[in-house]
Design a protein around this motif. Structure first.
Motif, PDB file in Angstrom:
ATOM      1  N   CYS A 185      -3.558  -3.001   5.042  1.00  0.00           N
ATOM      2  CA  CYS A 185      -3.585  -1.675   4.410  1.00  0.00           C
ATOM      3  C   CYS A 185      -3.615  -1.790   2.898  1.00  0.00           C
ATOM      4  O   CYS A 185      -4.379  -1.075   2.227  1.00  0.00           O
ATOM      5  CB  CYS A 185      -2.376  -0.853   4.847  1.00  0.00           C
ATOM      6  SG  CYS A 185      -2.464  -0.304   6.551  1.00  0.00           S
ATOM      7  N   LEU A 186      -2.817  -2.681   2.341  1.00  0.00           N
ATOM      8  CA  LEU A 186      -2.815  -2.880   0.892  1.00  0.00           C
ATOM      9  C   LEU A 186      -4.163  -3.392   0.400  1.00  0.00           C
ATOM     10  O   LEU A 186      -4.636  -2.993  -0.669  1.00  0.00           O
ATOM     11  CB  LEU A 186      -1.703  -3.848   0.488  1.00  0.00           C
ATOM     12  CG  LEU A 186      -0.284  -3.321   0.600  1.00  0.00           C
ATOM     13  CD1 LEU A 186       0.711  -4.424   0.308  1.00  0.00           C
ATOM     14  CD2 LEU A 186      -0.077  -2.151  -0.331  1.00  0.00           C
ATOM     15  N   TYR A 187      -4.796  -4.248   1.167  1.00  0.00           N
ATOM     16  CA  TYR A 187      -6.113  -4.779   0.815  1.00  0.00           C
ATOM     17  C   TYR A 187      -7.134  -3.641   0.706  1.00  0.00           C
ATOM     18  O   TYR A 187      -7.900  -3.572  -0.254  1.00  0.00           O
ATOM     19  CB  TYR A 187      -6.541  -5.790   1.879  1.00  0.00           C
ATOM     20  CG  TYR A 187      -7.912  -6.363   1.688  1.00  0.00           C
ATOM     21  CD1 TYR A 187      -8.144  -7.348   0.745  1.00  0.00           C
ATOM     22  CD2 TYR A 187      -8.977  -5.930   2.463  1.00  0.00           C
ATOM     23  CE1 TYR A 187      -9.398  -7.890   0.567  1.00  0.00           C
ATOM     24  CE2 TYR A 187     -10.235  -6.462   2.299  1.00  0.00           C
ATOM     25  CZ  TYR A 187     -10.441  -7.443   1.352  1.00  0.00           C
ATOM     26  OH  TYR A 187     -11.682  -7.967   1.185  1.00  0.00           O
TER      27      TYR A 187
ATOM     28  N   VAL B  92      -6.457  -0.434   0.250  1.00  0.00           N
ATOM     29  CA  VAL B  92      -6.057   0.457  -0.844  1.00  0.00           C
ATOM     30  C   VAL B  92      -6.525  -0.111  -2.184  1.00  0.00           C
ATOM     31  O   VAL B  92      -7.029   0.626  -3.037  1.00  0.00           O
ATOM     32  CB  VAL B  92      -4.528   0.687  -0.833  1.00  0.00           C
ATOM     33  CG1 VAL B  92      -4.053   1.337  -2.114  1.00  0.00           C
ATOM     34  CG2 VAL B  92      -4.134   1.517   0.370  1.00  0.00           C
ATOM     35  N   ILE B  93      -6.389  -1.419  -2.369  1.00  0.00           N
ATOM     36  CA  ILE B  93      -6.845  -2.045  -3.607  1.00  0.00           C
ATOM     37  C   ILE B  93      -8.365  -1.941  -3.730  1.00  0.00           C
ATOM     38  O   ILE B  93      -8.888  -1.631  -4.804  1.00  0.00           O
ATOM     39  CB  ILE B  93      -6.376  -3.515  -3.668  1.00  0.00           C
ATOM     40  CG1 ILE B  93      -4.861  -3.563  -3.828  1.00  0.00           C
ATOM     41  CG2 ILE B  93      -7.054  -4.270  -4.801  1.00  0.00           C
ATOM     42  CD1 ILE B  93      -4.271  -4.940  -3.636  1.00  0.00           C
TER      43      ILE B  93
END
Length: 55
Positions: free
Chosen positions: A11-13, A15-16
């Motif tokens: 998810c962070l990947y 979002v970035i």
């Protein structure tokens, strides 16, 4: 536990990648030079592919 960590990192990947795509789109919209606009379009391609999970 590892599945949860993997999901959070994924998810962070995305979002970035979305953050950088939005930043590039903002610069693309503001650019007045056609060569710069084409360059920003080429830069956007990998981010769009990553968000669509094609690459």
């Amino acid at each position: 536990m590892l599945v949860t960590v993997n999901f959070i990192i994924t998810c962070l990947y995305y979002v970035i990648a979305l953050f950088f795509l939005i930043a590039i789109i903002r610069v693309f919209v503001k650019s007045k030079n056609p060569q710069d606009a084409i360059l920003y379009c080429l830069i956007m391609i990998p981010f769009v592919l990553r968000i669509l999970r094609l690459k």
